[in-house]
Design a protein around this motif. Structure first.
Motif, mmCIF file in Angstrom:
data_model
loop_
_atom_site.group_PDB
_atom_site.id
_atom_site.type_symbol
_atom_site.label_atom_id
_atom_site.label_comp_id
_atom_site.label_asym_id
_atom_site.label_seq_id
_atom_site.Cartn_x
_atom_site.Cartn_y
_atom_site.Cartn_z
ATOM 1 N N HIS A 106 0.843 -1.190 0.000
ATOM 2 C CA HIS A 106 0.000 0.000 0.000
ATOM 3 C C HIS A 106 0.883 1.247 0.000
ATOM 4 N N ARG A 156 0.904 7.277 1.154
ATOM 5 C CA ARG A 156 0.057 8.471 1.054
ATOM 6 C C ARG A 156 -1.291 8.179 0.378
ATOM 7 N N PRO A 168 -5.192 6.958 -0.160
ATOM 8 C CA PRO A 168 -6.398 7.017 0.672
ATOM 9 C C PRO A 168 -6.782 5.636 1.199
ATOM 10 N N GLU A 169 -7.666 5.630 2.179
ATOM 11 C CA GLU A 169 -8.020 4.382 2.836
ATOM 12 C C GLU A 169 -9.029 3.544 2.049
ATOM 13 N N ASP A 170 -9.734 4.156 1.114
ATOM 14 C CA ASP A 170 -10.800 3.417 0.407
ATOM 15 C C ASP A 170 -10.293 2.751 -0.879
ATOM 16 N N LEU A 171 -9.023 2.392 -0.911
ATOM 17 C CA LEU A 171 -8.443 1.823 -2.118
ATOM 18 C C LEU A 171 -9.005 0.445 -2.431
ATOM 19 N N GLN A 172 -9.206 0.194 -3.712
ATOM 20 C CA GLN A 172 -9.502 -1.131 -4.231
ATOM 21 C C GLN A 172 -8.493 -1.432 -5.333
ATOM 22 N N ARG A 191 -9.523 -5.594 -1.704
ATOM 23 C CA ARG A 191 -8.809 -4.748 -0.751
ATOM 24 C C ARG A 191 -7.543 -5.446 -0.228
ATOM 25 N N SER A 209 -4.736 0.580 -8.682
ATOM 26 C CA SER A 209 -5.593 0.902 -7.542
ATOM 27 C C SER A 209 -6.583 1.997 -7.931
ATOM 28 N N SER A 243 -9.795 4.665 -6.173
ATOM 29 C CA SER A 243 -10.503 5.205 -5.006
ATOM 30 C C SER A 243 -11.411 6.319 -5.483
#
Length: 240
Positions: free
Chosen positions: A70, A73, A75-79, A102, A125, A127
């Motif tokens: 990952h 930097r 974002p947390e909503d990555l797919q 995820r 990735s 988001s």
């Protein structure tokens, strides 16, 4: 008569002016469309701070798993979305089970099942902020790049010596009877056995399968017969 001719000429001039205006308007609309497309492209550039890091294959017993990390930097909503291809092919194929995931890994054992081929994989990735560039792995060759877990070993003690049954690890690939294929069916392996007596390595044996040397004829497909050393004073058997 002259008045009618003048009116006719004025009408033709008006038509020509109208046609010219329409042509200019069409050109302007086309230019606006092109500009709009350019602007849309410019407003959604690839997000470099979202791209997966260290995309690479890890393979044990031909279980070929793509791993990545990952971005710190991101974002947390990555797919994540994964694709693969055989070396030399132009088109990428979609890894069906690794779309919008995820997890930071994707098992591509079935997609890379031919151990003699070269493969690539890539990860992107996504988001709410956009898409990252595709990140491509290094070239992967299952037969060369996989490692093997230790085989299982079973010892049968007889009067003449010890029968060593070797059970090689199995790959995740399925055979005709829906059983997992042994790695020895995909790649030739040499098993090396070390006989240790009183803490000292005395002898080394090598085998690629079942050996029926000596008076013992054991059952099984992967085995080895070892005679006793000096009054059965054997303390250890090590296999590699």
């Amino acid at each position: 008569m002259e008045e009618e001719l003048l009116k006719h000429r004025r009408g033709e001039a008006a038509l020509n002016t109208s046609a010219e205006n329409m042509s200019v308007l069409t050109t302007l609309l086309l230019f606006c469309d092109i500009l709009l497309l350019c602007c849309v492209d410019c407003t959604v550039p690839p997000q470099d701070d979202m791209e997966p890091l260290e995309v690479e294959f890890h393979s044990v017993d031909f279980r070929n798993v793509l791993h990545w990390k990952h971005h710190p930097r991101a974002p947390e909503d990555l797919q994540y979305f994964v694709q693969y291809k055989i070396y030399g092919e132009k088109q990428w194929s979609i890894a069906e089970l690794c779309q919008a995931i995820r997890e930071l890994q994707c098992d591509l054992s079935q997609e890379t099942s031919d151990p003699r081929e070269w493969y690539y994989a890539r990860v992107q990735s996504a988001s709410s902020e956009g898409l990252s560039p595709w990140v491509i792995s290094s070239r992967f060759h299952p037969q060369w790049d996989t490692t093997f877990s230790p085989p299982k070993m079973k010892l049968n003690v007889t009067e003449q010596g010890i029968v060593v049954h070797i059970k090689p690890p199995r790959s995740p690939l399925q055979g005709e009877r829906n059983t997992r294929i042994a790695v020895t069916k995909l790649q030739k392996l040499i098993f090396r056995l070390y006989l240790i007596q009183d803490g000292v390595e005395k002898e080394t044996y090598e085998t690629i399968g079942c050996s029926k040397k000596g008076p013992v004829s054991p059952r099984g497909t992967d085995c080895f017969w070892i005679p006793w050393l000096n009054g059965k004073n054997l303390t250890n058997i090590k296999i590699q």
